[in-house]
Design an enzyme around this catalytic site. Sequence first.
Site, PDB file in Angstrom:
ATOM      1  N   GLU A  53      12.793  -3.947  -8.592  1.00 22.40           N
ATOM      2  CA  GLU A  53      11.562  -3.296  -9.064  1.00 22.40           C
ATOM      3  C   GLU A  53      11.697  -1.780  -9.128  1.00 22.40           C
ATOM      4  OE1 GLU A  53       8.010  -4.073  -6.743  1.00 22.40           O
ATOM      5  OE2 GLU A  53       6.743  -3.011  -8.163  1.00 22.40           O
TER       6      GLU A  53
ATOM      7  N   LYS B 103      11.418  -6.571 -12.146  1.00 25.40           N
ATOM      8  CA  LYS B 103       9.963  -6.331 -12.094  1.00 25.40           C
ATOM      9  C   LYS B 103       9.692  -4.917 -12.566  1.00 25.40           C
ATOM     10  CE  LYS B 103       6.093  -6.451  -8.843  1.00 25.40           C
ATOM     11  NZ  LYS B 103       5.468  -7.256  -7.777  1.00 25.40           N
TER      12      LYS B 103
ATOM     13  N   ARG C  59      -7.044  -1.572   1.749  1.00 22.15           N
ATOM     14  CA  ARG C  59      -7.717  -2.391   0.711  1.00 22.15           C
ATOM     15  C   ARG C  59      -8.921  -3.115   1.323  1.00 22.15           C
ATOM     16  NH1 ARG C  59      -2.928  -3.458  -3.056  1.00 22.15           N
ATOM     17  NH2 ARG C  59      -2.700  -1.289  -3.689  1.00 22.15           N
TER      18      ARG C  59
ATOM     19  N   GLY D 165       0.471  -2.328 -11.601  1.00 24.32           N
ATOM     20  CA  GLY D 165       0.551  -0.868 -11.460  1.00 24.32           C
ATOM     21  C   GLY D 165      -0.742  -0.077 -11.542  1.00 24.32           C
TER      22      GLY D 165
HETATM   23  P1  13P Z   1       0.652  -4.261  -8.540  1.00 24.50           P
HETATM   24  O1  13P Z   1       0.622  -5.412  -9.511  1.00 24.50           O
HETATM   25  O2  13P Z   1      -0.670  -4.023  -7.850  1.00 24.50           O
HETATM   26  O3  13P Z   1       1.273  -3.035  -9.112  1.00 24.50           O
HETATM   27  O4  13P Z   1       1.585  -4.721  -7.339  1.00 24.50           O
HETATM   28  C1  13P Z   1       2.770  -5.319  -7.629  1.00 24.50           C
HETATM   29  C2  13P Z   1       3.739  -4.960  -6.588  1.00 24.50           C
HETATM   30  O5  13P Z   1       4.248  -5.811  -5.909  1.00 24.50           O
HETATM   31  C3  13P Z   1       4.091  -3.544  -6.415  1.00 24.50           C
HETATM   32  O6  13P Z   1       5.242  -3.454  -5.658  1.00 24.50           O
END
Ligand code: 13P
Length: 333
Positions: free
Chosen positions: A174, A216, A30, A259
């Site tokens: 998640e 999540k 990044r 996401g």
């Molecule tokens: P994003 O919101 O960029 O998808 O990242 C959240 C995250 O913690 C992914 O594991």
Amino acid sequence: MMLEENANKLVSPGRGILAADESTGTMSSRLQGVGVDPSGEARRSYRANLFATPGCEAAVSGVILYDETIRQMMDDGTAVPDYLMAQGILPGIKVDTGAYPLANHDGEKITEGLDGLRTRCMEYFNLGARFAKWRAVITIADGTPSKACISANAHALARYSAICQEQGLVPIIEPEVLMEGDHDAARCYSVTAEILTATFAACEDQGVHIPGALLKPNMIIAGNDCAEQISREEVARLTLKCLSENVPQNLPGIVFLSGGQSDEDATAHLNLMNTMDENPSWQLSYSYGRALQAAALQSWASGTPEDSQNAFSHRAKMNSLARSGDWDDTLED
Ligand code: 13P
């Protein structure tokens, strides 16, 4: 009970979670993406500046850290988790060790990290962490996800959750259904329903205490390459419907991932859900990574540290307003 208290704190009104737990490899790419040379110090100084954003605690209830960052210091030498705690922000930690190829299942992944997890959780708790994250990755393509991918990932999420709770950490569960692909929203809906059902069934088998956990999930969205994209209202409506049908009522909160959605879409979708929500049993909040950091990262590379904090502050404030349905796009100018 401490787990419930911390889970509720993380989804308290007007606040949400900053996901800053990119692995060393991801954070480095990044930074490189915006022209910054990656190093341990580059990752530390960018993140320390983000965490030191004045007033961000109004919109940030918790920050998910990576193993490297939980051991790093702020510019003044305060340990990162101690600094966050002093601002009233709960430190969290990513405890999975990444998603790897699932044997015998081309293109599918299983998240690893259960071996030694109990010991790592003990150490992270002692460093100040009060919640954790484990990300399962579900890919939609022809013939996938397989039953094996769904059941193996659901099982791992449940085992992780039980171990975290035993060690005093609130687990963020998640199961991410990826946006990559040409599938339509209906397919995203059915796959999301399948992984959620399997995950909560596995959690029940493993004795996970749902009032001391957070979910999540992805939102219900057509794949990036699908010609038939749906409206923001449809995303919000289908997401709420899918969650209402597949998530236990006694879960304290749902903290969405972004996401790969645009910053504004991620805010608008959350805002709409909080205006439509007819099921007030869970709080609907955010745990965004890219949608909270993209502008701040760009400004870190092209402007001053203060520019980066201002960009972060703006996005955090927009998402904070979305928690109560009070955002609208005129506030973006
Ligand atoms: P994003 O919101 O960029 O998808 O990242 C959240 C995250 O913690 C992914 O594991």
